[in-house]
Design a protein around this motif. Structure first.
Motif, short mmCIF file in Angstrom:
data_model
loop_
_atom_site.label_atom_id
_atom_site.label_comp_id
_atom_site.label_asym_id
_atom_site.label_seq_id
_atom_site.Cartn_x
_atom_site.Cartn_y
_atom_site.Cartn_z
N UNK A 177 0.83 -1.20 0.00
CA UNK A 177 0.00 0.00 0.00
C UNK A 177 0.86 1.25 0.00
N UNK A 178 1.85 1.29 0.88
CA UNK A 178 2.72 2.46 0.97
C UNK A 178 3.54 2.64 -0.31
N UNK A 179 4.14 1.57 -0.78
CA UNK A 179 5.01 1.70 -1.95
C UNK A 179 4.22 1.99 -3.22
N UNK A 180 3.00 1.45 -3.33
CA UNK A 180 2.16 1.77 -4.48
C UNK A 180 1.81 3.26 -4.49
N UNK A 181 1.48 3.80 -3.32
CA UNK A 181 1.16 5.22 -3.24
C UNK A 181 2.37 6.06 -3.64
N UNK A 182 3.56 5.68 -3.18
CA UNK A 182 4.76 6.44 -3.54
C UNK A 182 5.07 6.29 -5.03
N UNK A 183 4.78 5.14 -5.60
CA UNK A 183 4.97 4.98 -7.05
C UNK A 183 4.09 5.95 -7.82
#
Length: 354
Positions: free
Chosen positions: A310-316
């Motif tokens: 969830x966090x890394x997808x948002x940062x992507x």
């Protein structure tokens, strides 16, 4: 590429699978697919419907695309709701072919596949029901079970217990964010014109900053934790699951398939379908376990897969929208991108301590 030239390319490609391809009717699927030189096309030919796929140039390198196409055929032949890749007319041992051309003086490889059409609609968010959720997780478990007998694999494709490649990469990415990349992401967002999407990006960055210390600490365990590994989908989410009433009638897009932990697929699907609904998570986990048991370490890994993803997808998405849009392509659907980021921000709130 001119429309006429694109049509000729589609006809040429289709002729490797079907006779008399000029009688076929083509329709682009999805934003940017129609005449962009890459994408998906719905094909009507001889009373049948197919999907013609032109893989991005980078995907055509090496033999990974060949392995995942044979994996897809293996699952379809096992009776699962997976599109069947067709064999070439002149080479029944092959499911794909490639065209080599020069673009701006550089050699480019375009790889094509043709599959059967799958019925159904990706409508879980519109019509969520317990029966559909259970069907989704049971289907995923059945795919995982069938994939264990897939006999075309890379050097590491056999069942084994080892470190998850995905979790190792996530640990590295979390460390990079903590080391300064998160702060660097703020600069292009700050310089961008005011908009609702920009405000979402600011919220994403703020929630990520609060959640990073915990997830970064947890990643140290999961970087080296041995887990059962096998062929998995890696991109199984709401839009890739088709339903007809309460039955799963299509599982789409095997482009990201690789050898990794099934826990990642479970997390990706449940997080996408039901978000933070704990009762729905348990319902889905029970449905999956009715077909394939998850070991305690796999269950714990699924939770970390979900939170870190969830966090890394948002940062992507912040990166693609404000720092480097090349991954999105020239025809990006900005309202759809806004909706994706909006869902991720809503879930990030639950990860960030208040």
């Amino acid at each position: 590429m001119a429309v006429k030239q694109q049509v000729e390319e589609l006809i040429y490609a289709l002729g490797h699978w079907l006779p008399n391809p000029r009688v076929a009717q083509f329709c682009g699927l999805g934003e940017g697919s129609s005449f962009s030189g890459a994408g998906l096309w719905r094909v009507e030919h001889g009373g049948q419907v197919y999907v013609l796929r032109r893989w991005p140039p980078a995907a055509g390198k090496g033999c990974h695309i060949n392995r995942i196409t044979w994996l897809q055929r293996h699952l379809a032949e096992a009776g699962l709701p997976v599109a069947t890749p067709l064999q070439l007319l002149e080479d029944p041992e092959s499911l794909l072919f490639s065209i080599t051309s020069k673009v701006s003086g550089e050699r480019e490889i375009s790889t094509w596949t043709l599959t059967s059409w799958l019925p159904g609609v990706a409508d879980y968010w519109t019509y969520p029901r317990p029966a559909k959720l259970k069907a989704a997780l049971r289907t995923l478990a059945d795919i995982h079970l069938a994939a264990t007998s897939f006999n075309i694999a890379d050097a590491h494709g056999k069942l084994r217990v080892a470190r998850s490649p995905a979790l190792s990469r996530r640990a590295d990415r979390l460390a990079t964010l903590q080391a300064g990349d998160l702060a660097e992401l703020k600069s292009p967002v700050t310089r961008a014109p005011a908009s609702l999407t920009r405000e979402l990006a600011f919220h994403a960055l703020a929630h990520a900053e609060r959640a990073l210390p915990r997830l970064g600490h947890e990643s140290h365990r999961w970087r080296d934790e041995p887990l059962p590994l096998q062929w998995v989908l890696r991109d199984v989410w709401h839009d890739h699951l088709l339903f007809t009433e309460d039955r799963v009638t299509g599982v789409l897009d095997f482009g990201a398939a690789a050898v990794d932990s099934p826990a990642g697929d479970v997390a990706r699907l449940l997080g996408s379908l039901v978000g933070d609904d704990e009762a729905a998570w348990q319902l889905g986990l029970d449905a999956y376990a009715s077909r394939r048991q998850l070991a305690p370490d796999e269950l714990a890994a699924a939770r970390f897969f979900d939170a870190s993803g969830t966090l890394l997808s948002a940062m992507n998405w912040v990166h693609w929208l404000y720092r480097d849009s090349t991954a999105l392509g020239p025809n990006v659907d900005l309202p759809a991108a806004h909706r994706r980021l909006e869902r991720l921000v809503a879930r990030l709130r639950s990860l960030a301590p208040t």
